[in-house]
Design a protein around this motif. Structure first.
Motif, short mmCIF file in Angstrom:
data_model
loop_
_atom_site.label_atom_id
_atom_site.label_comp_id
_atom_site.label_asym_id
_atom_site.label_seq_id
_atom_site.Cartn_x
_atom_site.Cartn_y
_atom_site.Cartn_z
N PRO A 1 11.70 -20.90 18.19
CA PRO A 1 11.31 -21.98 17.28
C PRO A 1 12.04 -21.84 15.95
O PRO A 1 12.37 -20.73 15.52
N ALA A 2 12.28 -22.96 15.29
CA ALA A 2 13.06 -22.95 14.05
C ALA A 2 12.40 -22.07 12.99
O ALA A 2 13.09 -21.36 12.24
N CYS A 3 11.07 -22.10 12.90
CA CYS A 3 10.38 -21.31 11.88
C CYS A 3 10.55 -19.82 12.12
O CYS A 3 10.62 -19.03 11.18
N VAL A 4 10.60 -19.41 13.39
CA VAL A 4 10.78 -18.00 13.72
C VAL A 4 12.17 -17.54 13.30
O VAL A 4 12.34 -16.46 12.72
N GLU A 5 13.17 -18.35 13.58
CA GLU A 5 14.54 -17.99 13.21
C GLU A 5 14.71 -17.94 11.69
O GLU A 5 15.48 -17.14 11.18
N ALA A 6 13.99 -18.82 10.98
CA ALA A 6 14.19 -18.92 9.53
C ALA A 6 13.46 -17.83 8.75
O ALA A 6 13.82 -17.55 7.60
N CYS A 7 12.44 -17.21 9.34
CA CYS A 7 11.65 -16.22 8.61
C CYS A 7 12.49 -14.99 8.28
O CYS A 7 12.99 -14.31 9.19
N PRO A 8 12.65 -14.65 7.00
CA PRO A 8 13.52 -13.53 6.64
C PRO A 8 12.88 -12.16 6.80
O PRO A 8 13.56 -11.14 6.67
N VAL A 9 11.56 -12.12 7.07
CA VAL A 9 10.87 -10.83 7.13
C VAL A 9 10.24 -10.56 8.49
O VAL A 9 9.53 -9.57 8.67
N GLY A 10 10.48 -11.44 9.46
CA GLY A 10 9.94 -11.23 10.80
C GLY A 10 8.44 -11.37 10.90
O GLY A 10 7.80 -10.73 11.74
N ALA A 11 7.85 -12.24 10.05
CA ALA A 11 6.40 -12.43 10.08
C ALA A 11 5.96 -13.28 11.26
O ALA A 11 4.78 -13.28 11.62
N ARG A 12 6.89 -14.01 11.86
CA ARG A 12 6.57 -14.88 13.00
C ARG A 12 7.21 -14.33 14.27
O ARG A 12 8.39 -13.94 14.25
N VAL A 13 6.44 -14.31 15.34
CA VAL A 13 6.89 -13.74 16.61
C VAL A 13 6.59 -14.74 17.71
O VAL A 13 5.53 -15.37 17.73
N PHE A 14 7.53 -14.89 18.65
CA PHE A 14 7.34 -15.86 19.72
C PHE A 14 7.88 -15.29 21.03
O PHE A 14 8.80 -14.49 21.03
N GLY A 15 7.28 -15.73 22.14
CA GLY A 15 7.82 -15.30 23.42
C GLY A 15 6.95 -15.69 24.59
O GLY A 15 5.97 -16.43 24.46
N ASP A 16 7.32 -15.16 25.73
CA ASP A 16 6.68 -15.46 27.02
C ASP A 16 5.74 -14.32 27.39
O ASP A 16 6.17 -13.19 27.60
N ARG A 17 4.45 -14.62 27.52
CA ARG A 17 3.48 -13.58 27.87
C ARG A 17 3.61 -13.14 29.32
O ARG A 17 3.10 -12.07 29.69
N ASN A 18 4.30 -13.90 30.14
CA ASN A 18 4.56 -13.47 31.52
C ASN A 18 5.56 -12.32 31.57
O ASN A 18 5.65 -11.62 32.56
N ASP A 19 6.33 -12.16 30.49
CA ASP A 19 7.27 -11.06 30.36
C ASP A 19 6.61 -9.95 29.53
O ASP A 19 6.43 -10.10 28.32
N ARG A 20 6.27 -8.84 30.14
CA ARG A 20 5.54 -7.79 29.44
C ARG A 20 6.37 -7.12 28.33
O ARG A 20 5.82 -6.46 27.46
N GLN A 21 7.67 -7.32 28.35
CA GLN A 21 8.52 -6.72 27.32
C GLN A 21 9.00 -7.75 26.30
O GLN A 21 9.84 -7.43 25.46
N SER A 22 8.48 -8.95 26.36
CA SER A 22 8.86 -9.97 25.38
C SER A 22 8.29 -9.61 24.01
O SER A 22 7.32 -8.84 23.91
N PRO A 23 8.86 -10.14 22.93
CA PRO A 23 8.36 -9.83 21.58
C PRO A 23 6.87 -10.13 21.41
O PRO A 23 6.15 -9.34 20.79
N ILE A 24 6.40 -11.22 21.98
CA ILE A 24 4.99 -11.57 21.80
C ILE A 24 4.08 -10.66 22.62
O ILE A 24 2.99 -10.29 22.17
#
Length: 269
Positions: A214-237
């Motif tokens: 998502p655009a907001c995740v890419e724009a965050c300079p401090v990594g406060a936003r995290v996104f991903g697929d919960r079906n992937d156990r190693q995804s960021p989320i």
């Protein structure tokens, strides 16, 4: 009312609903929802049955720079006013001697005046002379609930929940009744007066279905936003949820949000 009059009224109502795009059926998936879902995919070949998207927010990292709000508006063509937004950031400030926080966002009149324009976003330094015990920022957005009330109240199926967990709006069917805006307990929806439709965050569906963030995740300079697929156990989320003590907003509603927070005070839970 006589039986004949009641039947006539029912027929008139059904005709009206057919004309505006279809009726919400008493059981099962409305035909209009099925059609909307089939026609709304922004990415050819994307299989929404293989993903289970989720979002994470680390409130201990957010610095209130509002780059996420700006990026979202540009990416999703959100009206450039302070009162139309798909995502926003709230500031919580505890002053000495006060038990409840003072809360403001970029849409607050003082912050608008500080930025000089509704097209620019910043937090005014209104507490520079105050005794602040604690202050922090909380990014907010659509929670893409497991049991979304906005879907339940939409009379024409314009708002529907995709199989990957994202709640979408098909603007071709939206009649501008604003029931969904009123039903959302998180204030995550707004009405676009120019287009005559309701709108909200979709986690940049046109991006995530192409493998982007998502655009907001890419724009965050401090990594406060995290996104991903919960079906992937190693995804960021998945790692974010597994490695932190997370909370959701308004759990008492039973909506089961899919935005998970770290660093919230009890007042926000």
């Amino acid at each position: 009312m006589k039986k004949r009059d009641a039947i006539s009224a029912l027929r008139a109502r059904r005709l009206f609903l057919r004309r505006i795009g279809g009726a919400a059926l008493a059981a099962g998936t409305p035909a209009v929802v099925q059609k909307a879902a089939a026609e709304s995919f922004p990415t050819p070949g994307y299989d929404w049955t293989k993903r289970r998207w989720a979002f994470g927010v680390d409130a201990t990292k957010c610095i209130g720079c509002l780059r996420c709000v700006e990026a979202c508006k540009v990416e999703n063509e959100v009206p450039l006013t302070a009162h139309h937004f798909r995502t926003w950031v709230e500031r919580y400030v505890y002053l000495e001697g006060e038990n409840r926080p003072r809360i403001d966002s970029h849409a607050d009149p003082v912050n608008i005046a500080a930025s000089g324009s509704e097209r620019e976003y910043r937090f005014a330094n209104r507490y520079q002379d105050a005794k602040v015990e604690k202050a922090f920022f909380v990014p907010k957005l659509c929670n893409q609930c497991e049991h979304p009330p906005c879907v339940q109240v939409c009379p024409v199926g314009a708002t529907y929940k995709a199989k990957d967990g994202v709640v979408l709006i098909d603007h071709k069917y939206c009649i501008g009744c604003r029931y969904c805006v009123q039903a959302c307990p998180y204030g995550a929806r707004y009405f676009d007066e120019e287009k005559g439709v309701s709108d909200k965050c979709t986690w940049c569906y046109h991006r995530i279905t192409r493998g982007l963030q998502p655009a907001c995740v890419e724009a965050c300079p401090v990594g406060a936003r995290v996104f991903g697929d919960r079906n992937d156990r190693q995804s960021p989320i998945s790692l974010f949820i597994r490695n932190n003590r997370v909370h959701v907003l308004k759990p008492e509603t039973g909506n089961a949000p899919n935005v998970f927070y770290v660093g919230l005070d009890k007042e926000l839970n």
